[in-house]
Design a protein around this motif. Structure first.
Motif, PDB file in Angstrom:
ATOM      1  N   VAL A 162       0.841  -1.199   0.000  1.00  0.00           N
ATOM      2  CA  VAL A 162       0.000   0.000   0.000  1.00  0.00           C
ATOM      3  C   VAL A 162       0.877   1.251   0.000  1.00  0.00           C
TER       4      VAL A 162
ATOM      5  N   SER B 293       2.268   1.762  -3.448  1.00  0.00           N
ATOM      6  CA  SER B 293       1.225   2.210  -4.381  1.00  0.00           C
ATOM      7  C   SER B 293       0.890   3.670  -4.154  1.00  0.00           C
ATOM      8  N   LEU B 294       0.827   4.070  -2.871  1.00  0.00           N
ATOM      9  CA  LEU B 294       0.549   5.484  -2.574  1.00  0.00           C
ATOM     10  C   LEU B 294       1.671   6.365  -3.109  1.00  0.00           C
TER      11      LEU B 294
ATOM     12  N   LEU C 195       1.368   6.919  -6.703  1.00  0.00           N
ATOM     13  CA  LEU C 195       0.284   7.850  -7.038  1.00  0.00           C
ATOM     14  C   LEU C 195       0.635   9.285  -6.651  1.00  0.00           C
ATOM     15  N   GLY C 196       1.838   9.494  -6.101  1.00  0.00           N
ATOM     16  CA  GLY C 196       2.258  10.856  -5.772  1.00  0.00           C
ATOM     17  C   GLY C 196       2.154  11.201  -4.299  1.00  0.00           C
ATOM     18  N   TYR C 197       1.719  10.238  -3.482  1.00  0.00           N
ATOM     19  CA  TYR C 197       1.612  10.512  -2.045  1.00  0.00           C
ATOM     20  C   TYR C 197       2.916  10.092  -1.374  1.00  0.00           C
ATOM     21  N   GLU C 198       3.953  10.853  -1.662  1.00  0.00           N
ATOM     22  CA  GLU C 198       5.272  10.451  -1.171  1.00  0.00           C
ATOM     23  C   GLU C 198       5.485  10.816   0.284  1.00  0.00           C
ATOM     24  N   GLU C 199       4.548  11.566   0.863  1.00  0.00           N
ATOM     25  CA  GLU C 199       4.681  11.928   2.268  1.00  0.00           C
ATOM     26  C   GLU C 199       4.314  10.778   3.202  1.00  0.00           C
ATOM     27  N   VAL C 200       3.761   9.704   2.642  1.00  0.00           N
ATOM     28  CA  VAL C 200       3.376   8.570   3.484  1.00  0.00           C
ATOM     29  C   VAL C 200       4.604   7.709   3.735  1.00  0.00           C
TER      30      VAL C 200
END
Lengths: 83, 83
Positions: A22, A25-26, A29-34
């Motif tokens: 997950v 995948s994040l 999608l551009g959610y590199e802060e996770v």
């Protein structure tokens, strides 16, 4: 009726490939802060009120709902008020 | 860092075969007081603090974490205090 919420997570140190997938995948999608993701289960049980509810819920967790070797569980009880 | 807890459940009216299987297994083990079981997911994300965290978490849920056609999600944010 009692509503019981059971939260099951992997123990500290147990590899969580689903969480890693997950997280990747994040990031894709551009959610590199996770930074990290942990995936657990959440069960809601509606139980007929009776004696020893808490003990029986713990037994259910140990016997079926969680795998005590690799998983931790916590639960909350919520009694419905009689109207 | 922000800890985000995301809770995902099936929408009202969507068949939950996993929950039914757990309920039947519990009944077979003697826990006949358990009336209904719903199984959901619980994700813990550690996110680097930044602007629009809440909006971005909602986008993550809509895009990847939950299936908005059949699932509901809620989330809580928990900021770690700087020491």
């Amino acid at each position: 009726m009692i509503n019981v919420h059971v939260y099951i997570t992997l123990k500290e140190g147990v590899l969580d490939p689903q969480g890693q997938a997950v997280q990747r995948s994040l990031a894709a999608l551009g959610y590199e802060e996770v930074d990290t993701v942990n995936v657990g289960k959440w069960l809601k049980l509606e139980i007929v009120d009776g004696p020893d509810v808490e003990t029986r819920v713990e037994q259910m967790c140990e016997q079926l709902l969680a795998n005590p070797v690799i998983e931790n569980y916590t639960y909350t009880l919520e009694r419905e008020e009689k109207v």
